[in-house]
Design an enzyme around this catalytic site. Sequence first.
Site, PDB file in Angstrom:
ATOM      1  CD  GLU A  66      -2.666   1.624   0.194  1.00  0.00           C
ATOM      2  OE1 GLU A  66      -2.860   2.837  -0.302  1.00  0.00           O
ATOM      3  OE2 GLU A  66      -3.365   0.605  -0.123  1.00  0.00           O
ATOM      4  CG  ASP A 115      -7.565   4.665  -9.404  1.00  0.00           C
ATOM      5  OD1 ASP A 115      -8.124   4.714 -10.300  1.00  0.00           O
ATOM      6  OD2 ASP A 115      -7.034   5.634  -8.794  1.00  0.00           O
TER       7      ASP A 115
END
Length: 212
Positions: A66, A115
Amino acid sequence: MRCIKGSYEYIDQSDYCISDPMSWKGKWAKVFGNDNPLIVEIGTGRGSYLTRYAAREPGINFVGIELYSNPLYRAVKKAEELELPNVRFIRINAEFLTGMFEEHEIDEIHLNFSDPWPKVSKANKRLTSAHFLQKYDIVLKENGKIVFKTDNTPLFDFSLKEAVSEGWITEEIDYDLHVNGNPEWNVMTDYEMQFVEKGVRIHRVVIRRGCQ
């Protein structure tokens, strides 16, 4: 997301976060102290999926990647609360994947609600683009696979076409994973739970490496 004061410092000091992942390239078995299979989730967010999966499968090692500190702070807290020995996190851009993992070191890569980067000019940033598939091809084992879930149909269609064009094999293609309820084997993310409650269709595919 509002900045969490001290999140960077907390992450860097946690035993669950690897601050120098490049130095462990090819040696992730030593990080965990065993030779169990290794699953890497890219874009682990707040870590709900990874920690749920790790709690259910103690015989598998999990690494969550992340970039942003706020969600990763929450992921680290979850792992600490659950005391999961088979979980580690890395705060880094996925672009550096091949610098952190040796050839054929990873068993599976999981991508959950990534995304979509809808602009065509940003297509290479999609985690299922040829750009990233070429990286996955290096670090995955010969029988390794990518497990991809999304609610975004255009991204899903793009991912299927991109995989095939790069010589990968697409299996278990499902445009409505929850049509008959959540499969017992499926670990849901927080986003997935919210989408299912709203009746949003969840797409899933398993992408395997082709013949080398």
